[in-house]
Design an enzyme around this catalytic site. Structure first.
Site, PDB file in Angstrom:
ATOM      1  N   SER A   1       1.753  -8.398  -1.570  1.00  0.00           N
ATOM      2  CA  SER A   1       2.293  -7.705  -0.396  1.00  0.00           C
ATOM      3  C   SER A   1       1.347  -7.896   0.789  1.00  0.00           C
ATOM      4  CB  SER A   1       2.419  -6.217  -0.698  1.00  0.00           C
ATOM      5  OG  SER A   1       3.176  -6.026  -1.866  1.00  0.00           O
TER       6      SER A   1
ATOM      7  N   GLY B   1      -5.942  -0.247  16.124  1.00  0.00           N
ATOM      8  CA  GLY B   1      -6.306  -0.986  14.923  1.00  0.00           C
ATOM      9  C   GLY B   1      -7.018  -0.074  13.945  1.00  0.00           C
TER      10      GLY B   1
ATOM     11  N   HIS C   1       1.808  -8.910  15.749  1.00  0.00           N
ATOM     12  CA  HIS C   1       0.989  -8.439  14.638  1.00  0.00           C
ATOM     13  C   HIS C   1       1.583  -7.242  13.921  1.00  0.00           C
ATOM     14  CE1 HIS C   1      -2.595  -7.760  12.340  1.00  0.00           C
ATOM     15  NE2 HIS C   1      -2.894  -6.630  12.939  1.00  0.00           N
TER      16      HIS C   1
ATOM     17  N   GLN D   1       3.525  -4.868  18.659  1.00  0.00           N
ATOM     18  CA  GLN D   1       2.123  -5.095  19.009  1.00  0.00           C
ATOM     19  C   GLN D   1       1.719  -6.562  18.896  1.00  0.00           C
ATOM     20  OE1 GLN D   1      -1.440  -3.512  16.590  1.00  0.00           O
ATOM     21  NE2 GLN D   1      -1.499  -2.452  18.537  1.00  0.00           N
TER      22      GLN D   1
ATOM     23  N   ALA E   1      15.922  -6.264  -2.939  1.00  0.00           N
ATOM     24  CA  ALA E   1      16.929  -5.224  -2.652  1.00  0.00           C
ATOM     25  C   ALA E   1      17.859  -5.695  -1.541  1.00  0.00           C
ATOM     26  CB  ALA E   1      16.231  -3.936  -2.225  1.00  0.00           C
TER      27      ALA E   1
ATOM     28  N   HIS F   1      -1.555  -8.893  18.783  1.00  0.00           N
ATOM     29  CA  HIS F   1      -2.994  -8.848  18.537  1.00  0.00           C
ATOM     30  C   HIS F   1      -3.612  -9.948  19.395  1.00  0.00           C
ATOM     31  CE1 HIS F   1      -6.835  -8.997  16.516  1.00  0.00           C
ATOM     32  NE2 HIS F   1      -6.499  -7.989  15.748  1.00  0.00           N
TER      33      HIS F   1
ATOM     34  N   PHE G   1     -13.852   0.102  16.365  1.00  0.00           N
ATOM     35  CA  PHE G   1     -12.568  -0.590  16.413  1.00  0.00           C
ATOM     36  C   PHE G   1     -11.929  -0.314  17.764  1.00  0.00           C
ATOM     37  CE2 PHE G   1      -9.511  -2.825  13.639  1.00  0.00           C
ATOM     38  CZ  PHE G   1     -10.410  -3.419  12.780  1.00  0.00           C
TER      39      PHE G   1
ATOM     40  N   GLU H   1     -10.123  -7.846  14.460  1.00  0.00           N
ATOM     41  CA  GLU H   1     -10.795  -7.153  15.545  1.00  0.00           C
ATOM     42  C   GLU H   1     -12.256  -6.861  15.194  1.00  0.00           C
ATOM     43  OE1 GLU H   1      -8.065  -4.596  17.537  1.00  0.00           O
ATOM     44  OE2 GLU H   1      -9.508  -2.966  17.431  1.00  0.00           O
TER      45      GLU H   1
ATOM     46  N   GLY I   1      -9.880  -5.796   8.739  1.00  0.00           N
ATOM     47  CA  GLY I   1     -10.876  -5.014   9.467  1.00  0.00           C
ATOM     48  C   GLY I   1     -11.278  -3.689   8.868  1.00  0.00           C
ATOM     49  N   GLY I   2     -10.307  -2.842   8.479  1.00  0.00           N
ATOM     50  CA  GLY I   2     -10.710  -1.560   7.918  1.00  0.00           C
ATOM     51  C   GLY I   2      -9.696  -0.455   8.128  1.00  0.00           C
TER      52      GLY I   2
ATOM     53  N   ARG J   1      -0.375   0.964  18.669  1.00  0.00           N
ATOM     54  CA  ARG J   1      -1.170   1.427  17.528  1.00  0.00           C
ATOM     55  C   ARG J   1      -2.636   1.074  17.731  1.00  0.00           C
ATOM     56  NH1 ARG J   1      -2.908  -1.334  12.215  1.00  0.00           N
ATOM     57  NH2 ARG J   1      -2.556  -3.222  13.407  1.00  0.00           N
TER      58      ARG J   1
ATOM     59  N   LEU K   1      -4.760 -14.270  11.547  1.00  0.00           N
ATOM     60  CA  LEU K   1      -5.479 -13.254  12.300  1.00  0.00           C
ATOM     61  C   LEU K   1      -6.988 -13.435  12.217  1.00  0.00           C
ATOM     62  CD1 LEU K   1      -5.243 -10.341  13.655  1.00  0.00           C
ATOM     63  CD2 LEU K   1      -5.859  -9.510  11.409  1.00  0.00           C
TER      64      LEU K   1
ATOM     65  N   ARG L   1      -5.297  -3.224  22.154  1.00  0.00           N
ATOM     66  CA  ARG L   1      -4.692  -4.539  21.946  1.00  0.00           C
ATOM     67  C   ARG L   1      -3.662  -4.902  22.998  1.00  0.00           C
ATOM     68  NH1 ARG L   1      -4.211  -4.176  15.350  1.00  0.00           N
ATOM     69  NH2 ARG L   1      -6.454  -4.325  15.053  1.00  0.00           N
TER      70      ARG L   1
ATOM     71  N   ASN M   1      -5.674   2.161  12.065  1.00  0.00           N
ATOM     72  CA  ASN M   1      -4.950   3.397  11.770  1.00  0.00           C
ATOM     73  C   ASN M   1      -3.837   3.182  10.744  1.00  0.00           C
ATOM     74  OD1 ASN M   1      -6.220   5.478  13.065  1.00  0.00           O
ATOM     75  ND2 ASN M   1      -4.845   5.566  14.824  1.00  0.00           N
TER      76      ASN M   1
ATOM     77  N   GLY N   1       0.807  -1.216   0.000  1.00  0.00           N
ATOM     78  CA  GLY N   1       0.000   0.000   0.000  1.00  0.00           C
ATOM     79  C   GLY N   1       0.840   1.265   0.000  1.00  0.00           C
TER      80      GLY N   1
HETATM   81  C1  LIG Z   1      -3.208 -10.078   8.815  1.00  0.00           C
HETATM   82  C2  LIG Z   1      -3.134  -8.579   8.940  1.00  0.00           C
HETATM   83  C3  LIG Z   1      -4.288  -7.827   9.002  1.00  0.00           C
HETATM   84  C4  LIG Z   1      -4.216  -6.441   9.120  1.00  0.00           C
HETATM   85  N1  LIG Z   1      -5.378  -5.729   9.177  1.00  0.00           N
HETATM   86  C5  LIG Z   1      -5.325  -4.372   9.230  1.00  0.00           C
HETATM   87  C6  LIG Z   1      -6.520  -3.596   9.198  1.00  0.00           C
HETATM   88  O1  LIG Z   1      -7.629  -4.116   9.109  1.00  0.00           O
HETATM   89  N2  LIG Z   1      -6.404  -2.249   9.278  1.00  0.00           N
HETATM   90  C7  LIG Z   1      -5.200  -1.619   9.365  1.00  0.00           C
HETATM   91  O2  LIG Z   1      -5.167  -0.380   9.410  1.00  0.00           O
HETATM   92  N3  LIG Z   1      -4.054  -2.344   9.368  1.00  0.00           N
HETATM   93  C8  LIG Z   1      -4.087  -3.691   9.298  1.00  0.00           C
HETATM   94  N4  LIG Z   1      -2.913  -4.414   9.307  1.00  0.00           N
HETATM   95  C9  LIG Z   1      -1.643  -3.702   9.239  1.00  0.00           C
HETATM   96  C10 LIG Z   1      -1.411  -3.180   7.828  1.00  0.00           C
HETATM   97  O3  LIG Z   1      -2.043  -4.028   6.918  1.00  0.00           O
HETATM   98  C11 LIG Z   1       0.077  -3.102   7.474  1.00  0.00           C
HETATM   99  O4  LIG Z   1       0.761  -2.360   8.451  1.00  0.00           O
HETATM  100  C12 LIG Z   1       0.266  -2.424   6.138  1.00  0.00           C
HETATM  101  O5  LIG Z   1      -0.545  -3.022   5.145  1.00  0.00           O
HETATM  102  C13 LIG Z   1       1.712  -2.456   5.684  1.00  0.00           C
HETATM  103  O6  LIG Z   1       1.778  -1.920   4.385  1.00  0.00           O
HETATM  104  P1  LIG Z   1       3.147  -1.507   3.729  1.00  0.00           P
HETATM  105  O7  LIG Z   1       2.835  -0.925   2.390  1.00  0.00           O
HETATM  106  O8  LIG Z   1       3.918  -0.684   4.678  1.00  0.00           O
HETATM  107  O9  LIG Z   1       3.940  -2.880   3.558  1.00  0.00           O
HETATM  108  P2  LIG Z   1       3.520  -4.274   2.883  1.00  0.00           P
HETATM  109  O10 LIG Z   1       2.152  -4.312   2.378  1.00  0.00           O
HETATM  110  O11 LIG Z   1       3.949  -5.307   3.855  1.00  0.00           O
HETATM  111  O12 LIG Z   1       4.467  -4.319   1.617  1.00  0.00           O
HETATM  112  C14 LIG Z   1       5.870  -4.458   1.723  1.00  0.00           C
HETATM  113  C15 LIG Z   1       6.468  -4.498   0.348  1.00  0.00           C
HETATM  114  O13 LIG Z   1       7.882  -4.431   0.453  1.00  0.00           O
HETATM  115  C16 LIG Z   1       8.475  -5.356  -0.430  1.00  0.00           C
HETATM  116  N5  LIG Z   1       9.796  -5.722   0.104  1.00  0.00           N
HETATM  117  C17 LIG Z   1      10.114  -6.041   1.378  1.00  0.00           C
HETATM  118  N6  LIG Z   1      11.433  -6.324   1.467  1.00  0.00           N
HETATM  119  C18 LIG Z   1      11.945  -6.160   0.223  1.00  0.00           C
HETATM  120  C19 LIG Z   1      13.246  -6.314  -0.345  1.00  0.00           C
HETATM  121  N7  LIG Z   1      14.310  -6.704   0.388  1.00  0.00           N
HETATM  122  N8  LIG Z   1      13.397  -6.065  -1.665  1.00  0.00           N
HETATM  123  C20 LIG Z   1      12.343  -5.699  -2.444  1.00  0.00           C
HETATM  124  N9  LIG Z   1      11.099  -5.559  -1.956  1.00  0.00           N
HETATM  125  C21 LIG Z   1      10.909  -5.780  -0.640  1.00  0.00           C
HETATM  126  C22 LIG Z   1       7.488  -6.497  -0.513  1.00  0.00           C
HETATM  127  O14 LIG Z   1       7.649  -7.187  -1.725  1.00  0.00           O
HETATM  128  C23 LIG Z   1       6.154  -5.745  -0.456  1.00  0.00           C
HETATM  129  O15 LIG Z   1       5.769  -5.356  -1.748  1.00  0.00           O
HETATM  130  C24 LIG Z   1      -2.960  -5.799   9.190  1.00  0.00           C
HETATM  131  C25 LIG Z   1      -1.798  -6.553   9.121  1.00  0.00           C
HETATM  132  C26 LIG Z   1      -1.886  -7.926   9.027  1.00  0.00           C
HETATM  133  C27 LIG Z   1      -0.602  -8.711   9.014  1.00  0.00           C
END
Ligand SMILES: Cc1cc2nc3c(=O)[nH]c(=O)nc-3n(C[C@H](O)[C@H](O)[C@H](O)COP(=O)(O)OP(=O)(O)OC[C@H]3O[C@@H](n4cnc5c(N)ncnc54)[C@H](O)[C@@H]3O)c2cc1C
Length: 579
Positions: free
Chosen positions: A43, A390, A353, A230, A157, A232, A116, A245, A50-51, A388, A242, A285, A392, A14
């Site tokens: 990813s 949930g 989590h 954190q 990387a 969960h 939440f 929540e 949850g949201g 954190r 998971l 949490r 956010n 994201g």
């Molecule tokens: C099961 C679960 C449910 C969740 N539910 C919620 C929710 O309902 N609401 C909420 O707000 N949060 C939620 N979270 C937390 C939230 O989803 C994450 O914190 C967030 O999506 C992380 O996004 P990001 O873009 O930072 O990283 P990620 O989505 O983890 O993406 C990381 C990216 O980095 C790349 N990468 C990593 N290392 C390397 C490398 N060495 N070389 C090249 N590429 C690399 C990967 O390929 C990937 O594309 C949840 C988390 C989990 C685990």
């Protein structure tokens, strides 16, 4: 081979995709690349259920969202970051709607919001319980519109190139061919997500190994608030999958071995004697996970082959509500636990989590190393502080992903290309990977053995409760594991999709991250949010209303110092829930 771009984003989750779109929208002349070790849609963001929080209801206000976030963080969040975040979050969520995100709606067409944990008003937008899937899909399809966004999917990387006091690109391995690539850039944005895999039992995908945190740390950037991990309260035993929540937000209960809603015995909210019934399962949490440990100590948990558990009871919600609001919960329970939450109790236990800490950034995602930016879970801005709330983090990655993208692009427009010494570093890294890793002579150590020992050390010393003694021992154990890494043999010398090499690189990243967690936890002699020290059970604002900063010292050890928390409108007070 060498590839050149203006801005390179490491991570296609994201945060990475949101940053790429922001750059393409505002600086269409810039060449942007996303380097991701997995195809972007794989990813971890995809698994968010949850949201995403953002104020929308007429009875709600951004001040209330800010206050909930600050008090939920046990006053460790920076209040300027939180205020900015709560203002921008609803705009980002609405923008996502315009890009095609199918938010769930009320019958009259308004956006539906759910409760939440720790949020006193309903403000969590959701797309059933597959919010992350829809959010990531929306961002991915939007990114495809922009020809300036290039992708290097399944590139891993391994190192940031830093010369002349600034980041100039990175080295990556193309996993399909084993080719080592130099990717030059004027600015690099880390969007690599969290590091839950440092622990044995986690909701985090296998790819969440803290690579970006280690890349930044080795490049001289500081890691902030790493002691705050954190748990969960509701993961499925064994798999760690998971149970969102949202299941409790929709009315689920937590029951101990006696079938008793044990949370009513715990002071999840103050002041006394306010009944905590309203917050109960929707308490924060950290407090819920700590209550679980006390239930285990009182002998009121249920023993299973996968450790003690309690029961999540959703039966009274009925199949109709479960199927409309939390269908994925039913699917997961059926597939992975062989129970149906409409008729059966679901066994759950706390599970690692989310990482509150991460690469220290300012409000625009800039780190302490010029040209290096970070956003999403890899970063620590910080809006999450010691705990954190949930829902956010999805808005966090949108708000700060976009900001980091815009700032990095601005910076790239006035920055020269790589220096000769920067490129020479890339050559050194090519040689390191080839010679030291691929051509390594027979050693005596195995990746899996070191990984397992690291994970159990972390659970034992840096889990829900910690103590000075166990953390001190963990520092020594982790040092020993770092030494043993030199004796690892890579048996797989193949070029095509060699999975052993990334596993080795991920483990060395996790060991650096683990050291930063343990050292930060050892130095923080107080209890706050997710960091609970049995030897220092009270919060100590005089000494520790401050962010920890972990930096790599010249001798390779981890040094900790502190940065004051930004307090604006809300002086540190008690955390209050359940009113
Ligand atoms: C099961 C679960 C449910 C969740 N539910 C919620 C929710 O309902 N609401 C909420 O707000 N949060 C939620 N979270 C937390 C939230 O989803 C994450 O914190 C967030 O999506 C992380 O996004 P990001 O873009 O930072 O990283 P990620 O989505 O983890 O993406 C990381 C990216 O980095 C790349 N990468 C990593 N290392 C390397 C490398 N060495 N070389 C090249 N590429 C690399 C990967 O390929 C990937 O594309 C949840 C988390 C989990 C685990």
């Amino acid at each position: 081979m060498t590839t050149a771009h203006d801005v390179v984003i490491v991570g296609g989750g994201g945060a990475g995709l949101r940053a790429a779109i922001a750059i393409a929208e505002e600086h269409p002349g810039l060449d942007v690349a996303i380097v991701s070790k997995v195809y972007p849609m794989r990813s971890h963001t995809v698994s968010a259920e949850g949201g995403a929080a953002g104020v929308i209801g007429a009875d709600d206000s951004v001040d209330e969202h800010a206050y909930d976030t600050v008090s939920g963080s046990d006053w460790l969040a920076d209040q300027d970051a939180v205020e900015l975040f709560v203002h921008e979050a609803p705009r980002e969520l609405l923008r996502l709607e315009h890009w095609g995100c199918p938010w769930s709606r009320e019958p009259d067409g308004r956006i539906a919001v759910r409760s939440f944990g720790g949020m006193k008003k309903k403000r969590t937008w959701f797309a059933a319980d597959k919010t992350g899937f829809h959010l990531l899909h929306t961002l991915f399809q939007t990114s495809l519109k922009y020809p300036a966004v290039h992708r290097h999917d399944e590139w891993f990387a391994t190192k940031l190139l830093v010369d002349d006091g600034r980041v100039q690109g990175l080295v990556a391995i193309e996993l399909a061919t084993g080719r080592i690539e130099t990717v030059t850039a004027k600015a690099v944005i880390l969007a690599t997500g969290g590091c839950g895999r440092v622990f044995p039992f986690t909701t985090n995908a296998a790819i969440k190994t803290g690579d970006g945190m280690a890349l930044a740390y080795r490049a001289g950037a500081a890691l902030k608030d790493m002691e705050f991990v954190q748990y969960h309260p509701t993961g499925l035993p064994f798999t760690g999958i998971l149970i969102t929540e949202a299941a409790r937000a929709e009315g689920g209960w937590l029951l101990n071995a006696d079938g008793y809603r044990y949370l009513q015995d715990y002071d999840l909210g103050k002041p006394e004697p306010t009944p905590v019934l309203r917050s109960m399962e929707l308490g924060p949490r950290d407090r819920l996970s700590q209550a679980f440990v006390h239930e285990v100590e009182k002998g009121r948990a249920i023993d299973t082959p996968y450790g003690p558990v309690v029961n999540l009871d959703l039966r009274h919600l009925g199949p109709k509500l479960i199927d409309t609001k939390i269908p994925f919960v039913r699917e997961l329970c059926r597939k992975y636990q062989n129970v149906d939450p409409a008729t059966d109790l679901v066994q759950v236990r706390p599970v690692v989590h989310y990482m509150m800490g991460g690469v220290h950034t300012d409000l625009d995602g800039a780190t302490s190393v010029r040209g290096l930016f970070a956003a999403g879970e890899v970063a620590c801005v910080s809006i999450n502080g010691a705990n954190r709330l949930g829902s956010n983090s999805l808005p966090e990655l949108l708000v700060f992903g976009a900001r980091a993208g815009r700032t990095a692009a601005e910076y790239a427009t006035t920055t020269p290309g790589p220096t000769r010494a920067g490129l020479a570093q890339a050559d050194d890294e090519h040689r390191r990977i080839w010679r030291e890793l691929r051509r390594r002579e027979a050693g005596t150590e195995r990746i899996s053995a070191i990984r397992e020992e690291m994970q159990h050390t972390m659970e034992g010393s840096a889990g829900i409760y910690r103590s000075g003694d166990s953390l001190t021992k963990a520092v020594d154990t982790l040092r020993g594991l770092q030494d043993r890494m030199r004796l690892v043999t890579l048996e797989d010398r193949s070029q095509t999709f060699n999975t052993e090499l990334p596993a080795f690189l991920e483990l060395s990243a996790m060991l650096d991250v683990a050291e930063a967690i343990v050292q930060s936890a050892l130095c923080r002699e107080e209890s706050r949010g997710a960091h609970q020290r049995t030897d220092f059970p009270a919060r100590d604002d005089d000494r520790f209303l401050a962010h920890s900063l972990a930096r790599r010292a010249a001798d390779g050890s981890c040094e900790i110092d502190y940065l004051p928390v930004t307090i604006r409108r809300w002086p540190a007070g008690e955390r209050v829930y359940g009113r």
